[in-house]
Design an enzyme around this catalytic site. Structure first.
Site, short mmCIF file in Angstrom:
data_model
loop_
_atom_site.label_atom_id
_atom_site.label_comp_id
_atom_site.label_asym_id
_atom_site.label_seq_id
_atom_site.Cartn_x
_atom_site.Cartn_y
_atom_site.Cartn_z
N GLU A 50 0.82 -1.21 0.00
CA GLU A 50 0.00 0.00 0.00
C GLU A 50 0.85 1.27 0.00
O GLU A 50 0.42 2.31 -0.49
CB GLU A 50 -0.95 0.01 1.21
CG GLU A 50 -2.06 -1.03 1.15
CD GLU A 50 -1.65 -2.39 1.71
OE1 GLU A 50 -0.44 -2.60 1.97
OE2 GLU A 50 -2.53 -3.24 1.89
N PHE A 112 -10.28 -6.84 16.19
CA PHE A 112 -9.28 -7.33 15.22
C PHE A 112 -8.92 -6.21 14.24
O PHE A 112 -9.81 -5.60 13.65
CB PHE A 112 -9.89 -8.53 14.49
CG PHE A 112 -9.03 -9.08 13.39
CD1 PHE A 112 -7.77 -9.62 13.66
CD2 PHE A 112 -9.47 -9.07 12.07
CE1 PHE A 112 -6.98 -10.14 12.63
CE2 PHE A 112 -8.68 -9.59 11.04
CZ PHE A 112 -7.43 -10.12 11.33
N GLN A 113 -7.65 -5.93 14.11
CA GLN A 113 -7.10 -4.92 13.18
C GLN A 113 -7.49 -3.48 13.54
O GLN A 113 -7.36 -2.58 12.73
CB GLN A 113 -7.51 -5.20 11.73
CG GLN A 113 -6.94 -6.52 11.19
CD GLN A 113 -7.19 -6.71 9.71
OE1 GLN A 113 -8.23 -6.35 9.21
NE2 GLN A 113 -6.23 -7.31 9.02
N VAL A 382 15.51 8.95 -3.20
CA VAL A 382 16.25 9.68 -2.17
C VAL A 382 17.51 8.88 -1.86
O VAL A 382 17.48 7.65 -1.78
CB VAL A 382 15.37 9.87 -0.92
CG1 VAL A 382 16.18 10.27 0.29
CG2 VAL A 382 14.31 10.92 -1.22
N PHE A 467 24.54 7.45 0.47
CA PHE A 467 24.26 8.80 0.98
C PHE A 467 24.48 8.85 2.49
O PHE A 467 25.01 9.83 3.03
CB PHE A 467 22.82 9.20 0.64
CG PHE A 467 22.56 10.67 0.81
CD1 PHE A 467 22.90 11.56 -0.18
CD2 PHE A 467 21.98 11.16 1.97
CE1 PHE A 467 22.68 12.92 -0.03
CE2 PHE A 467 21.76 12.51 2.13
CZ PHE A 467 22.11 13.40 1.13
C1 LIG Z 1 12.45 5.27 4.42
C2 LIG Z 1 13.79 5.83 4.70
N1 LIG Z 1 14.68 5.15 5.46
C3 LIG Z 1 15.91 5.65 5.69
C4 LIG Z 1 16.28 6.87 5.19
C5 LIG Z 1 17.68 7.42 5.43
N2 LIG Z 1 18.43 7.36 4.17
C6 LIG Z 1 18.53 8.40 3.33
S1 LIG Z 1 19.36 8.06 1.94
C7 LIG Z 1 19.65 6.47 2.44
C8 LIG Z 1 20.48 5.54 1.61
C9 LIG Z 1 19.87 5.23 0.29
O1 LIG Z 1 20.59 4.13 -0.24
P1 LIG Z 1 20.47 3.73 -1.75
O2 LIG Z 1 19.05 3.64 -2.15
O3 LIG Z 1 21.31 2.54 -1.98
O4 LIG Z 1 21.08 5.01 -2.48
P2 LIG Z 1 22.61 5.51 -2.45
O5 LIG Z 1 22.66 6.68 -1.56
O6 LIG Z 1 23.47 4.37 -2.01
O7 LIG Z 1 22.89 5.88 -3.87
C10 LIG Z 1 19.08 6.23 3.70
C11 LIG Z 1 19.16 4.96 4.44
C12 LIG Z 1 15.31 7.56 4.43
N3 LIG Z 1 15.56 8.75 3.90
N4 LIG Z 1 14.09 7.02 4.17
#
Ligand SMILES: Cc1ncc(C[n+]2csc(CCOP(=O)(O)OP(=O)(O)O)c2C)c(N)n1
Ligand SMILES: [Mg+2]
Length: 578
Positions: A50, A112-113, A382, A467
């Protein structure tokens, strides 16, 4: 069969122009999905989680500007929507969530739920109501639709499952709810105050954001009159960068140094439709004029001397006649020269790195940009994919870039792309995914095949939460908990019925992208990219430099010298020319 409450809801949605509903059915939602089935004119867009339904609705609404709808069953079903709804609400796109609920007479007994959706969804919506009796519908639905459209956000209608099946009280025919666009401009006094500040200044900079939608001409005219460099926030990239001789790039943590400098060196700042959140990137001690339709948002990042409540389009139209056109383009020329240098450096980074294996992400992003259609829709995860999208995807007024730019959630690219592709089946939709991001909602690859959505997914597979590693380095923390031991994503994609190819040599990249883009169906290109790629922010604070030194020292002390050598090797060229 008698007309049910759900039938009336479907008729209202249909009359309001809704063509798709993203979701997963379930007991409490069955009355609604059955009404959709019987009507047959609204497509049920089945997803596998979802959260993806909500992100898809966000992507759909961001691309079309129209209201998008998602739906989920009670308890865990609609809890899963929440992260995607936060994203939609923060991006200011109109989304309706239909949250089915446990039987009304069971509420309060830890049934439930059982959850309390109207409390849970409060924070991620502009409107959220529980329907207690059937007679509330369709009026509550109309209010919700209008709230989502006019307040630009998420509206949630919480409906106990049996209410959907109840006979409709009366059927006076559906009431369509459509968006209306008012003319909105500030009063004369405020405009005169703004003009006074701008006419007295000699180095005006414009910071422009997503609120500039539909106001490109006004933006360019204002920048011309003020001889002002235009800096953009990430969400403004696809609206502002193209056909813009005043463009000096993006500011912020993943932006360009020229964007930062243009803000730093101005003697007056005009904010147009942006709520750019990072306060250290704002100039200090200069007058700020901020234009926003939502007056309550003005002044929450930086002290604002002249608040202007109105749309960017109407406000600039009203303000322009009061501006004395500036003859001196010194500030603009300096910032544009700075931008050209920054741009040339970034382009060189992509060019010089064509032959490396594993691949440099700059080269990958530049290749995607080169080979994508002129009207492609990009979505970016992200993580570092956002950085490469911001720096290497070129916008042209038709291309679009969609992402979780305000909420900053991982795993948005694939489900955003699902919504974009469902809304515009004829357009090329390309998701720039992280290996962390794609794994988080990997099941949605199956959605691409099941729903016949020809999305092209490019995975920046750097074997890490890269990142986060950058953040750790900047804070002087030893890298920890960021390794990703990945499967062969291309093989997994093939197993799910997609075209899938893995690329580990730079020489193979363009052919792989061409094949994937030309494939008549969904495709995934798994690109092995370097892990330790530095993407330095344009403004390294003392804390960050100190943090980086600390990281280096601690890494050596904890036996991670190899990682440092790898980091240096990867970035040598970039560090030399920065
Ligand atoms: C749902 C969620 N969990 C954790 C984070 C923290 N966070 C931001 S960027 C990132 C790493 C993303 O890794 P990847 O998709 O492999 O991209 P990369 O930066 O390695 O290119 C994390 C864990 C977030 N922004 N959103
Ligand atoms: Mg990664």
């Amino acid at each position: 069969m008698a007309t049910t409450v759900a039938d009336v809801m479907v008729a209202t949605l249909k009359a309001s122009g809704v063509q798709r509903v993203y979701g997963i059915p379930g007991d409490s939602l069955n009355g609604f999905t059955d009404a959709l089935r019987r009507d047959g004119s609204i497509t049920w867009q089945h997803v596998r989680h979802e959260e993806a339904a909500a992100f898809a609705a966000a992507g759909d609404a961001a691309l079309t500007g129209d209201l998008a709808v998602c739906a989920a069953s009670c308890g865990p079903g609609n809890l899963h929507l929440i992260n995607g709804l936060f994203d939609a609400n923060r991006s200011g796109v109109p989304v309706l969530a239909i949250a089915a609920h446990i039987p009304a007479e069971e509420i309060g007994g830890e049934y439930f739920q059982e959850t309390h959706p109207q409390e849970l969804f409060r924070e991620c919506s502009v409107y959220c109501e529980l329907v207690s009796v059937p007679a509330q519908l369709p009026r509550i639905l109309q209010i919700a639709l209008r709230a989502a459209l006019q307040r630009r956000g998420v509206a949630v209608v919480v409906v106990p499952g049996e209410v959907f099946l109840h006979e409709a009280a009366h059927d006076a025919g559906p009431v369509p709810v459509r968006a209306v666009s008012p003319v909105m401009r500030p009063d004369e006094e405020s405009l005169a105050a703004a003009a006074q500040v701008l006419n007295a200044a000699s180095r005006v900079t414009i910071l422009a954001g997503a609120g500039c939608a539909g106001a490109h001409d006004q933006l360019i005219s204002l920048a011309g009159a003020l001889q002002a460099p235009v800096v953009h926030a990430f969400r403004g990239k696809d609206l502002i960068e193209h056909d813009n001789p005043y463009d000096v790039g993006m500011t912020g943590l993943i932006g360009f140094s020229s964007g930062y400098r243009a803000m730093e060196h101005c003697d007056a700042l005009v904010m147009l439709g942006t709520d750019f959140p990072y306060r250290p990137f704002y100039p200090e001690g200069v007058p700020v004029i901020q234009v926003d339709v939502r007056g309550e948002r003005i002044g929450r990042r930086v002290p604002v001397q002249v608040p202007l409540v109105g749309t960017v389009k109407d406000t600039v139209d009203a303000l322009l006649p009061m501006i004395t056109a500036k003859a001196d383009s010194g500030h603009l020329d300096r910032m544009r020269a700075h931008y050209r240098r920054a741009r040339a450096r970034l382009d060189k980074l992509a060019r010089d790195r064509q032959n490396h294996s594993p691949l440099h992400p700059q080269y990958v992003a530049a290749a995607i940009d080169k080979l994508a259609a002129a009207d492609a829709v990009f979505t970016a995860d992200v993580g570092t994919p956002c950085i490469w999208a911001a720096r290497y995807l070129r916008m042209n007024g038709t291309r679009r870039l969609i992402g979780s730019f305000n909420h900053g959630s991982m795993a948005n690219a694939l489900p955003n792309a699902i919504g974009a592709q469902a809304a515009r089946p004829g357009r090329q939709v390309i998701a720039l995914s992280g290996d962390g991001g794609i794994a988080m909602l990997l099941g949605e690859l199956i959605t691409l095949r099941q729903q016949r959505l020809p999305v092209k997914v490019v995975v920046f597979n750097n074997g890490a939460l890269s990142f986060v590693e950058l953040e750790m380095k900047a804070a002087g923390i030893v890298t920890y908990g960021t390794d990703l031991d990945n499967p062969d994503f291309a093989a997994m994609a093939r197993a799910a019925g997609l075209f899938g190819v893995q690329v580990d040599k730079a020489g193979d990249l363009e052919d792989a992208l061409r094949a994937a883009f030309a494939h008549d169906g969904p495709a995934l290109v798994d690109v092995q990219t370097v892990r330790y790629e530095l993407s330095l922010p344009p403004k390294l604070s003392y804390g960050e430099i100190k943090g980086f030194t600390l990281y280096a020292t601690r890494t050596i002390l904890s036996g991670g010298g190899e990682e440092l050598v790898e980091l240096a090797r990867t970035n040598l060229r970039q560090l030399e020319i920065e």
